[in-house]
Scaffold this motif. Structure first.
Motif, PDB file in Angstrom:
ATOM      1  N   VAL A 221       0.812  -0.957  -0.410  1.00 33.53           N
ATOM      2  CA  VAL A 221      -0.134   0.042   0.317  1.00 33.53           C
ATOM      3  C   VAL A 221       0.926   1.531  -0.253  1.00 33.53           C
ATOM      4  N   ALA A 222       1.860   0.971   0.495  1.00 34.72           N
ATOM      5  CA  ALA A 222       2.451   2.161   1.100  1.00 34.72           C
ATOM      6  C   ALA A 222       3.647   2.865  -0.750  1.00 34.72           C
ATOM      7  N   THR A 223       3.639   1.645  -1.579  1.00 33.57           N
ATOM      8  CA  THR A 223       4.319   2.083  -2.418  1.00 33.57           C
ATOM      9  C   THR A 223       3.011   2.037  -3.406  1.00 33.57           C
ATOM     10  N   GLY A 224       2.182   1.696  -3.448  1.00 35.67           N
ATOM     11  CA  GLY A 224       1.245   2.455  -4.160  1.00 35.67           C
ATOM     12  C   GLY A 224       0.860   0.995  -5.433  1.00 35.67           C
ATOM     13  N   GLU A 225       1.756  -0.072  -4.800  1.00 36.36           N
ATOM     14  CA  GLU A 225       0.963  -1.544  -4.952  1.00 36.36           C
ATOM     15  C   GLU A 225      -0.379  -1.465  -5.104  1.00 36.36           C
ATOM     16  N   LEU A 226      -1.239  -1.389  -3.711  1.00 38.24           N
ATOM     17  CA  LEU A 226      -2.128  -1.886  -3.704  1.00 38.24           C
ATOM     18  C   LEU A 226      -2.526  -0.742  -3.087  1.00 38.24           C
ATOM     19  N   ILE A 227      -4.172  -0.337  -3.493  1.00 40.84           N
ATOM     20  CA  ILE A 227      -4.584   1.053  -3.006  1.00 40.84           C
ATOM     21  C   ILE A 227      -5.629   0.395  -1.855  1.00 40.84           C
ATOM     22  N   ALA A 228      -5.511   1.041  -0.250  1.00 39.10           N
ATOM     23  CA  ALA A 228      -6.875   0.829   0.346  1.00 39.10           C
ATOM     24  C   ALA A 228      -7.769   1.727   0.947  1.00 39.10           C
ATOM     25  N   ASP A 229      -8.600   1.587   1.701  1.00 40.67           N
ATOM     26  CA  ASP A 229      -9.265   2.178   1.860  1.00 40.67           C
ATOM     27  C   ASP A 229      -9.591   2.896   3.493  1.00 40.67           C
ATOM     28  N   GLY A 230      -8.630   2.280   3.988  1.00 35.67           N
ATOM     29  CA  GLY A 230      -8.593   2.698   5.239  1.00 35.67           C
ATOM     30  C   GLY A 230      -7.331   2.446   6.052  1.00 35.67           C
ATOM     31  N   ASP A 231      -6.756   2.331   7.440  1.00 36.57           N
ATOM     32  CA  ASP A 231      -5.437   2.141   7.370  1.00 36.57           C
ATOM     33  C   ASP A 231      -5.325   0.174   7.480  1.00 36.57           C
ATOM     34  N   PRO A 232      -3.830   0.140   6.729  1.00 32.28           N
ATOM     35  CA  PRO A 232      -4.010  -0.984   5.625  1.00 32.28           C
ATOM     36  C   PRO A 232      -3.817  -2.314   7.091  1.00 32.28           C
ATOM     37  N   TRP A 233      -3.574  -1.543   8.568  1.00 31.81           N
ATOM     38  CA  TRP A 233      -2.997  -2.569   9.770  1.00 31.81           C
ATOM     39  C   TRP A 233      -4.603  -3.214  10.225  1.00 31.81           C
ATOM     40  N   ALA A 234      -5.844  -2.068   9.743  1.00 29.22           N
ATOM     41  CA  ALA A 234      -6.884  -2.357  10.352  1.00 29.22           C
ATOM     42  C   ALA A 234      -7.182  -3.809   9.498  1.00 29.22           C
ATOM     43  N   VAL A 235      -7.159  -4.710  10.155  1.00 29.46           N
ATOM     44  CA  VAL A 235      -6.932  -5.901   8.356  1.00 29.46           C
ATOM     45  C   VAL A 235      -8.820  -6.418   8.804  1.00 29.46           C
ATOM     46  N   ARG A 236      -8.770  -6.351   9.769  1.00 32.86           N
ATOM     47  CA  ARG A 236     -10.377  -6.352   9.606  1.00 32.86           C
ATOM     48  C   ARG A 236     -11.119  -5.681   9.271  1.00 32.86           C
ATOM     49  N   THR A 237     -11.002  -4.433   8.821  1.00 33.07           N
ATOM     50  CA  THR A 237     -12.360  -3.351   8.425  1.00 33.07           C
ATOM     51  C   THR A 237     -11.460  -2.794   7.266  1.00 33.07           C
ATOM     52  N   THR A 238     -10.140  -3.209   6.836  1.00 32.34           N
ATOM     53  CA  THR A 238     -10.020  -1.947   5.820  1.00 32.34           C
ATOM     54  C   THR A 238      -9.879  -3.535   4.266  1.00 32.34           C
ATOM     55  N   LYS A 239     -10.072  -2.455   3.282  1.00 27.16           N
ATOM     56  CA  LYS A 239     -10.071  -3.361   1.469  1.00 27.16           C
ATOM     57  C   LYS A 239      -9.243  -2.921   1.367  1.00 27.16           C
ATOM     58  N   VAL A 240      -8.439  -3.868  -0.103  1.00 25.13           N
ATOM     59  CA  VAL A 240      -7.697  -3.121  -0.671  1.00 25.13           C
ATOM     60  C   VAL A 240      -8.225  -3.447  -2.120  1.00 25.13           C
ATOM     61  N   ARG A 241      -7.354  -2.726  -3.008  1.00 25.27           N
ATOM     62  CA  ARG A 241      -7.215  -3.626  -4.449  1.00 25.27           C
ATOM     63  C   ARG A 241      -6.663  -2.925  -5.014  1.00 25.27           C
ATOM     64  N   LEU A 242      -5.809  -3.751  -6.390  1.00 25.94           N
ATOM     65  CA  LEU A 242      -5.811  -3.100  -7.101  1.00 25.94           C
ATOM     66  C   LEU A 242      -5.355  -2.047  -8.109  1.00 25.94           C
ATOM     67  N   PRO A 243      -4.624  -1.093  -7.982  1.00 25.16           N
ATOM     68  CA  PRO A 243      -4.902   0.170  -8.622  1.00 25.16           C
ATOM     69  C   PRO A 243      -5.412   0.382 -10.216  1.00 25.16           C
ATOM     70  N   GLU A 244      -6.339   1.208 -10.480  1.00 23.17           N
ATOM     71  CA  GLU A 244      -6.799   0.997 -12.203  1.00 23.17           C
ATOM     72  C   GLU A 244      -5.448   1.599 -13.537  1.00 23.17           C
TER      73      GLU A 244
END
Length: 244
Positions: A221-244
């Motif tokens: 997430v920090a390098t931009g290879e994944l996009i997060a909708d919140g704190d990536p360490w909040a692993v139960r609530t945060t979602k991630v996806r690939l960049p467009e």
């Protein structure tokens, strides 16, 4: 004769204590390894290095290591028990790393080995109390060749001091920090997915602990290879996806 059983994790210790109460020796002691040496620094062997490394993770990671590791080594090196038994499996990186490190620390002291890992059970931590009870008394003395090769192997791994250690055909091998990144990215998609779901898939494929994979997701997430909708360490609530 007093006996000390040394196991790779607290879950394994809990099952073994139950097994011992109704089995071979209800008075035997059990010592659980409090760390996971399949990832993070292992050189120069100072527990403070491990404690500082664990302490660098954010509070949301729920990861910490206190005085348990130096206490473990102190107990191991000063034990007066007549018989020492080490349990492990070669099929998981954490248990194999544990065995190599313990063998190196025990030096020339005699001890017995109980090796598990026959399908479908991959690890000591996965054994039930009944399964452990059936293995009590099956230990065999470590051979001089096994001791020497294990100690040499661990010293080599310490010299490499890589981020990860993974099981390969020849045993345990060092691997770089990005070793699992391609698998994490392959598990991701253009749609939002919970962090724990992506990590769970890679965990199942590699039999690795979740925390280092959560760290790698946060790094991606920090390098931009994944996009997060919140704190990536909040692993139960945060979602991630690939960049467009």
């Amino acid at each position: 004769m007093s006996t000390l059983h040394i196991v790779p994790s607290e879950p394994a210790a809990g099952s073994l204590r139950v097994a011992l109460r109704s089995g071979e020796d209800p008075y035997a002691r059990v010592l659980a390894f409090p760390d996971n040496f399949s990832f993070g620094p292992i050189a120069p062997g100072d527990p403070m290095v491990r404690m500082q490394w664990w302490g660098a993770f954010p509070p949301a990671a729920g990861a910490s290591l206190g005085p348990e590791l130096p206490e473990f080594w102190r107990t191991l090196e000063t034990t007066g028990d007549d018989r020492v038994v080490v349990w492990f499996s070669r099929r998981t990186a954490d248990e194999l790393a544990f065995f190599l490190a313990v063998t190196e620390r025990l030096g020339a002291r005699p001890f017995e080995v109980i090796e598990v890992g026959h399908p479908p059970v991959r690890a000591v931590a996965a054994l039930s109390p009944d399964q452990m009870a059936n293995l009590l008394g099956s230990g065999h003395p470590i051979t001089d060749d096994q001791r020497a090769s294990s100690q040499q192997h661990w010293r080599q791994l310490m010299g490499e001091n890589a981020t990860f250690r993974v099981v390969v055909g020849t045993g345990l091998a060092s691997a770089p920090a990005d070793h699992f990144d391609a698998q994490l990215l392959a598990a991701a998609a253009s749609r939002w997915q919970p962090v724990h779901r992506i990590v769970g898939q890679v965990m199942g494929d590699n039999n690795i602990a979740d925390m280092p994979l959560f760290w790698r997701v946060a790094t991606l997430v920090a390098t931009g290879e994944l996009i997060a909708d919140g704190d990536p360490w909040a692993v139960r609530t945060t979602k991630v996806r690939l960049p467009e």
